[in-house]
Design an enzyme around this catalytic site. Structure first.
Site: not given
Ligand code: DMJ
Length: 556
Positions: A321, A193, A458, A189
């Site tokens: 993903d 980010r 998405e 993360e």
């Protein structure tokens, strides 16, 4: 390339559906070359170095890593060269060139900018310097203690031409963003980010301050790679610089350990300091060497043993993903070498998706990607997260991937659109379920626990790629419908909020959380989707990381 008008396609004739099915079957499956020529300077090449040589190199890399984590404020490989001094002396072609954007040029883009400003105003007033705004309670939430919303928003503001907002955020980063925080953070993360956000801000603005911050953060995350296997631990304390597995499990998520490489490589290539690329590329090599039936990966991997968890689920949603996304994007980042094992793994994986995970609903023939529970039992459910895939497939097709990828991209984009349009709110749920038999009442349905919407990007991301690559404005209209739904159901007095229920317009159950990816990703993709210039970002030069932050293609 001409794509059909998706709005008119919800109930096509059986004939058309049949011919689509045919086209998947007829499309050539991936042709993986047996013998591949070796190019120079390709560290990802298929014919791996012999194992002994590899382990000697690994030992050296470990020594370098251990030395690097001794002092995060100095340049790895040196005793006392301060990061800021090093970065200030960088010059020549390695440096980022300032980019120019003109701001909104039409009403839809202006509406997105207004949404951004409204979100930013709420965040500034009630959560400044904290990770997230809680817009209902007019308070804040801290996850990492790193001013997440500010850093995630930097490049969006830059692209939107919001100079004043960008400047105030820049000042906060320069004066108040400190990584010496005694708190566990998640490697993935924070990489996508914060590191991604800082690097993107550097590439767009040319401001070296962002690069210095990126280097210190990179150093503080290096302890993750000091695991017994080289597969990184999921968590690290940036203050004490100690890394470990998550508290709830001995395993890391597969997508997490394989979705850090664009950023770590970019950090290395922006600074000429190789340690970040080496450590993260070692993860590529390890995962490549593991057995992956049909090219698909279980969603958990153990940082101690370096192996996948037995009987773990296979999914292109949560925890799986972006493994697939970064295979393609790393290949693009590094010059699209034909003998790169990353692109071979990507092509195998998409073949595995086509043969093992793709299904159509029985009546309306909606294409979706299901999951294999325990690695074998098919479950007809798809996370909204999987709706990134149409865009990634189309991006790959633009750069030479086979027609089967394009066909899957188009059909899946349409299904994702249906997951929005079939809800009374016209907002998609977190998870959609699909009928397996004709006895089921609905072809696409939502279970009560899956009915939330977190302002995720998405599908808008995929629409953006479809517009940017084809120029077809239909995708803008689809996006506009969704933008208006966000306006109607998630906008509150001091920002935008996640909602608990997309199934009822009078009972949306506001959740009191504005995720940073709303500003970092969703609004950025909306803005670019509505641009009159579909090449506002040149996809031949730039890649979006998994959090929509920009990194340039690198041929060196
Ligand atoms: C973002 O942080 C990234 O897009 C990530 O890859 C997946 N989850 C969120 C948005 O949904």
């Amino acid at each position: 390339m001409k794509l059909p008008d998706m709005r008119q396609r919800s109930k096509k004739s059986a004939n058309t559906q049949e011919s689509r099915k045919e086209s998947y079957i007829q499309a050539p499956l991936v042709d993986v070359p047996n013998k591949i020529s070796i190019q120079e300077n390709n560290d990802n090449r298929i014919d791996e170095p012999v194992v002994e040589a590899q382990s000697a190199a690994e030992d050296d890399e470990r020594v370098d890593l251990e030395a690097a984590v001794a002092n995060p404020r100095v340049v790895p490989g040196t005793k006392d060269v301060l990061i800021t001094d090093y970065v200030n002396k960088l010059e020549g072609s390695i440096l980022a060139q300032k980019q120019h954007f003109h701001g909104a040029t039409n009403e839809r883009q202006s509406a997105v900018v207004a949404a951004f400003k409204h979100s930013w105003a709420g965040y500034k007033k009630y959560a400044w310097g904290h990770d997230n705004l809680k817009p209902l309670s007019q308070s804040s939430h801290d996850w990492f203690g790193l001013g997440l919303t500010i850093v995630d928003s930097l490049d969006t503001m830059y692209i939107m031409g919001l100079e004043d907002e960008f400047s105030e955020a820049r000042e906060w980063v320069s004066n108040f963003l400190t990584f010496d925080v005694n708190r566990d953070i998640n490697l993935f993360e924070v990489t996508i980010r914060i590191l991604g956000g800082l690097l993107s801000a550097y590439h767009l603005s040319g401001d070296k301050m962002f690069l210095s911050k990126s280097l210190e953060l990179g150093n503080r995350m290096l302890p993750c790679f000091l695991s017994p296997s080289g597969i990184p631990f999921s968590d690290v304390n940036l203050g004490s610089m100690s890394a470990h597995s998550p508290k709830w499990s001995p395993d890391s998520s597969t997508s997490e350990v394989t979705t850090i490489q664009l950023e770590f490589r970019d950090l290395s290539r922006s600074t000429n300091i190789s340690i970040y690329e080496k450590a993260s590329h070692a993860v590529n090599k390890k995962v490549h060497a593991l057995e992956k039936p049909d090219g698909l990966v279980p969603i958990f991997i153990n940082a101690n043993t370096g192996t996948f968890r037995n009987y773990a689920t296979i999914s292109l949603g949560a925890r799986g993903d972006s493994y697939y996304e970064y295979l393609l994007k790393q290949w693009l980042q590094t010059g699209r070498k034909p003998d790169d094992f990353l692109i071979v793994d990507y092509m195998r994986a998409i073949d595995g998706v086509l043969t093992k995970l793709l299904r159509r609903t029985p009546k309306e023939q909606h294409v979706y990607i299901g999951e294999l529970i325990n690695g074998k039992d098919f479950k007809p459910k798809m996370d909204h997260l999987t709706c990134y895939l149409p865009g990634t497939l189309l991006l790959g097709h633009k750069f030479g991937m086979p027609t089967s990828h394009l066909l899957l991209a188009r059909d899946l984009l349409e299904t994702c659109y249906q997951t929005y349009m079939r809800q009374p709110t016209q907002l998609a749920p977190e998870i959609s379920h699909f009928a397996l038999t004709t006895n089921e009442e609905q072809e696409i349905y939502v279970k009560p626990n899956d009915a939330h919407n977190l302002l995720r990007p998405e599908f808008v991301e995929s629409l953006y790629y479809f517009y940017a690559i084809t120029g077809n404005r239909t995708y803008q209209d689809m996006g506009w419908n969704i933008f208006q739904a966000f306006e109607k159901h998630t906008k509150v007095a001091y920002g935008y909020t996640s909602i608990g229920n997309v199934k009822h317009i009078f009972n949306t159950r506001l959740r009191d959380m504005m995720e940073s990816f709303w500003l970092g990703e969703t609004l950025k993709y909306f803005y670019l989707l509505f641009s009159d210039n579909r090449k506002e970002i040149d996809l031949d030069k730039w890649l979006f990381n998994s959090e929509a932050h920009l990194v340039p293609f690198r041929n060196h």
